[in-house]
Design a protein around this motif. Structure first.
Motif, PDB file in Angstrom:
ATOM      1  N   HIS A   1      60.846  39.803  75.300  1.00 20.54           N
ATOM      2  CA  HIS A   1      60.547  41.166  75.732  1.00 20.54           C
ATOM      3  C   HIS A   1      61.819  41.773  76.318  1.00 20.54           C
ATOM      4  N   GLU A   2      62.060  43.040  76.025  1.00 17.99           N
ATOM      5  CA  GLU A   2      63.245  43.739  76.529  1.00 17.99           C
ATOM      6  C   GLU A   2      62.818  45.061  77.143  1.00 17.99           C
ATOM      7  N   GLN A   3      63.536  45.445  78.163  1.00 17.04           N
ATOM      8  CA  GLN A   3      63.279  46.717  78.842  1.00 17.04           C
ATOM      9  C   GLN A   3      64.604  47.424  79.092  1.00 17.04           C
ATOM     10  N   LEU A   4      64.648  48.710  78.774  1.00 16.76           N
ATOM     11  CA  LEU A   4      65.840  49.528  78.980  1.00 16.76           C
ATOM     12  C   LEU A   4      65.548  50.517  80.099  1.00 16.76           C
ATOM     13  N   VAL A   5      66.327  50.466  81.157  1.00 20.80           N
ATOM     14  CA  VAL A   5      66.144  51.327  82.325  1.00 20.80           C
ATOM     15  C   VAL A   5      67.339  52.274  82.411  1.00 20.80           C
ATOM     16  N   LEU A   6      67.068  53.575  82.461  1.00 22.87           N
ATOM     17  CA  LEU A   6      68.119  54.592  82.560  1.00 22.87           C
ATOM     18  C   LEU A   6      68.021  55.256  83.922  1.00 22.87           C
ATOM     19  N   ARG A   7      69.141  55.319  84.613  1.00 23.20           N
ATOM     20  CA  ARG A   7      69.233  55.988  85.914  1.00 23.20           C
ATOM     21  C   ARG A   7      70.255  57.105  85.808  1.00 23.20           C
ATOM     22  N   ILE A   8      69.828  58.308  86.172  1.00 21.71           N
ATOM     23  CA  ILE A   8      70.648  59.514  86.019  1.00 21.71           C
ATOM     24  C   ILE A   8      70.771  60.178  87.376  1.00 21.71           C
ATOM     25  N   SER A   9      71.983  60.572  87.703  1.00 17.11           N
ATOM     26  CA  SER A   9      72.253  61.302  88.953  1.00 17.11           C
ATOM     27  C   SER A   9      72.977  62.594  88.613  1.00 17.11           C
ATOM     28  N   CYS A  10      72.651  63.654  89.358  1.00 15.27           N
ATOM     29  CA  CYS A  10      73.239  64.981  89.136  1.00 15.27           C
ATOM     30  C   CYS A  10      73.887  65.452  90.431  1.00 15.27           C
ATOM     31  N   ALA A  11      75.111  65.946  90.316  1.00 14.78           N
ATOM     32  CA  ALA A  11      75.856  66.436  91.478  1.00 14.78           C
ATOM     33  C   ALA A  11      76.521  67.752  91.122  1.00 14.78           C
ATOM     34  N   ALA A  12      76.776  68.546  92.147  1.00 13.34           N
ATOM     35  CA  ALA A  12      77.429  69.846  91.939  1.00 13.34           C
ATOM     36  C   ALA A  12      78.920  69.651  91.728  1.00 13.34           C
TER      37      ALA A  12
ATOM     38  N   SER B   1      54.084  32.920  80.923  1.00 12.27           N
ATOM     39  CA  SER B   1      54.589  33.988  81.790  1.00 12.27           C
ATOM     40  C   SER B   1      55.946  34.432  81.290  1.00 12.27           C
ATOM     41  N   LEU B   2      56.230  35.724  81.516  1.00  8.97           N
ATOM     42  CA  LEU B   2      57.530  36.285  81.144  1.00  8.97           C
ATOM     43  C   LEU B   2      58.507  36.077  82.285  1.00  8.97           C
ATOM     44  N   VAL B   3      59.645  35.555  81.971  1.00 11.73           N
ATOM     45  CA  VAL B   3      60.680  35.281  82.955  1.00 11.73           C
ATOM     46  C   VAL B   3      61.951  36.011  82.530  1.00 11.73           C
ATOM     47  N   LYS B   4      62.570  36.713  83.482  1.00 10.77           N
ATOM     48  CA  LYS B   4      63.811  37.413  83.162  1.00 10.77           C
ATOM     49  C   LYS B   4      64.916  36.385  82.916  1.00 10.77           C
ATOM     50  N   VAL B   5      65.533  36.510  81.762  1.00  9.62           N
ATOM     51  CA  VAL B   5      66.573  35.561  81.391  1.00  9.62           C
ATOM     52  C   VAL B   5      67.945  36.219  81.318  1.00  9.62           C
ATOM     53  N   ALA B   6      68.013  37.565  81.285  1.00  4.44           N
ATOM     54  CA  ALA B   6      69.308  38.238  81.194  1.00  4.44           C
ATOM     55  C   ALA B   6      69.154  39.684  81.643  1.00  4.44           C
ATOM     56  N   SER B   7      70.228  40.227  82.165  1.00  6.65           N
ATOM     57  CA  SER B   7      70.274  41.635  82.584  1.00  6.65           C
ATOM     58  C   SER B   7      71.722  42.100  82.476  1.00  6.65           C
ATOM     59  N   SER B   8      71.943  43.190  81.762  1.00  9.94           N
ATOM     60  CA  SER B   8      73.312  43.669  81.551  1.00  9.94           C
ATOM     61  C   SER B   8      73.314  45.184  81.441  1.00  9.94           C
ATOM     62  N   THR B   9      74.434  45.778  81.823  1.00  8.60           N
ATOM     63  CA  THR B   9      74.615  47.224  81.721  1.00  8.60           C
ATOM     64  C   THR B   9      75.110  47.579  80.328  1.00  8.60           C
ATOM     65  N   VAL B  10      74.468  48.543  79.723  1.00  8.60           N
ATOM     66  CA  VAL B  10      74.865  48.977  78.380  1.00  8.60           C
ATOM     67  C   VAL B  10      76.219  49.668  78.468  1.00  8.60           C
TER      68      VAL B  10
ATOM     69  N   GLN C   1      59.749  45.034  72.095  1.00  4.76           N
ATOM     70  CA  GLN C   1      59.244  43.688  71.803  1.00  4.76           C
ATOM     71  C   GLN C   1      59.880  43.207  70.497  1.00  4.76           C
ATOM     72  N   PRO C   2      61.123  42.701  70.562  1.00  2.00           N
ATOM     73  CA  PRO C   2      61.790  42.268  69.326  1.00  2.00           C
ATOM     74  C   PRO C   2      61.127  41.048  68.688  1.00  2.00           C
ATOM     75  N   ARG C   3      60.586  40.146  69.510  1.00  2.00           N
ATOM     76  CA  ARG C   3      59.913  38.945  68.997  1.00  2.00           C
ATOM     77  C   ARG C   3      58.644  38.708  69.813  1.00  2.00           C
TER      78      ARG C   3
ATOM     79  N   TYR D   1      63.515  39.405  78.800  1.00  2.34           N
ATOM     80  CA  TYR D   1      62.514  38.478  79.307  1.00  2.34           C
ATOM     81  C   TYR D   1      62.119  37.522  78.179  1.00  2.34           C
ATOM     82  N   ALA D   2      61.831  36.282  78.555  1.00  6.87           N
ATOM     83  CA  ALA D   2      61.390  35.264  77.602  1.00  6.87           C
ATOM     84  C   ALA D   2      60.063  34.682  78.062  1.00  6.87           C
ATOM     85  N   LEU D   3      59.267  34.275  77.103  1.00  6.25           N
ATOM     86  CA  LEU D   3      57.974  33.700  77.400  1.00  6.25           C
ATOM     87  C   LEU D   3      58.139  32.212  77.698  1.00  6.25           C
ATOM     88  N   LYS D   4      57.775  31.812  78.885  1.00 12.55           N
ATOM     89  CA  LYS D   4      57.891  30.423  79.310  1.00 12.55           C
ATOM     90  C   LYS D   4      56.499  29.827  79.461  1.00 12.55           C
TER      91      LYS D   4
END
Length: 245
Positions: free
Chosen positions: A86-97, A142-151, A80-82, A113-116
């Motif tokens: 609102h910001e959310q960081l999602v990490l997805r990890i896959s493991c292979a042999a 309400s919170l509305v998603k305003v951006a989504s990007s891969t780190v 919650q920077p302001r 997300y921004a408050l509208k």
């Protein structure tokens, strides 16, 4: 006249070429599949052990685990920077042999997300005009998603894999080794038992010896003096005949 008609055409071509140059420099076209290892690492152990270490890494940094399998882990963390953001960081990890080791892939997505504020209206019935919508005094936030990007920060992934290495020994020790299948029980064949030694032959019982009665001592028989008897018997004469019985 010809020059006036040619000038707009030249300007149009220049405008199109400029637009094409911007499209060529867009983020999507700059994406390249290079040979870097920003999003992947090879670690010792099995895929299940690597994903278990990744799960512990996320838990140690305050991530909420949404999925944890033997070959995939997913976690998220909220920021919650302001007050109105609102910001959310999602990490997805896959493991292979990968041979005797495990290959770990990670991708982090940052959602903003921004408050509208949306005003609420109420309908009021008017006899002559029908139903009229009038603005209501309160607003719905309400919170509305305003951006989504891969780190794409290489240092972010480098810190993740460095932390992952610390949990690999613990994950390896905590993961049970696969139990080999138990073979079906087989009926054991009884081994021939050695013959029991025969007891030593008993000596035949001694037959009781019958005790015979001792014979009575013979009575002494007086010896007959045949010479005397012969002397006492008279000798008949030769001429006397022997009487016939």
């Amino acid at each position: 006249m010809r020059l006036s008609h040619a000038l707009p055409a030249g300007l149009l071509a220049l405008t199109l070429s400029a637009c094409g140059g911007k499209a060529a420099d867009s983020t999507l076209l700059r994406e390249s599949f290079d040979s870097g290892d920003t999003y992947s690492r090879t670690v010792p152990g099995t895929p299940a052990q690597a994903c278990e270490a990744a799960r512990r890494t996320l838990l140690s940094q305050g991530y909420a685990i949404a999925r944890a399998d033997a070959d995939a882990v997913e976690g998220n963390k909220n920021f919650q920077p302001r007050d109105d953001a609102h910001e959310q960081l999602v990490l997805r990890i896959s493991c292979a042999a990968r041979g005797d080791e495990a290959l770990v892939f990670i991708s982090a997505v940052q959602d903003r997300y921004a408050l509208k504020k949306s005003p609420t209206s109420a309908s009021v019935g008017v006899g002559a005009l029908g139903s009229v919508s009038l603005p209501f005094g309160s607003n719905d936030d309400s919170l509305v998603k305003v951006a989504s990007s891969t780190v794409q920060d290489a240092d972010f992934y480098r810190r993740f894999f460095a932390r992952l290495q610390q949990y690999l020994p613990a994950a390896k020790a905590g993961t049970p080794e696969p139990v080999p299948p138990v073979p079906a029980p087989q009926t054991p064949v009884p081994e021939p038992r050695p013959a029991a030694p025969l007891p030593p032959a008993a000596a035949p019982a001694a037959m009781p010896t019958a005790t015979l009665p001792e014979p009575a001592p013979a009575e002494a028989v007086p010896a007959v003096d045949h010479a005397a008897e012969a002397a006492d018997v008279p000798t008949p004469p030769a001429d006397t005949p022997t009487p016939l019985n």
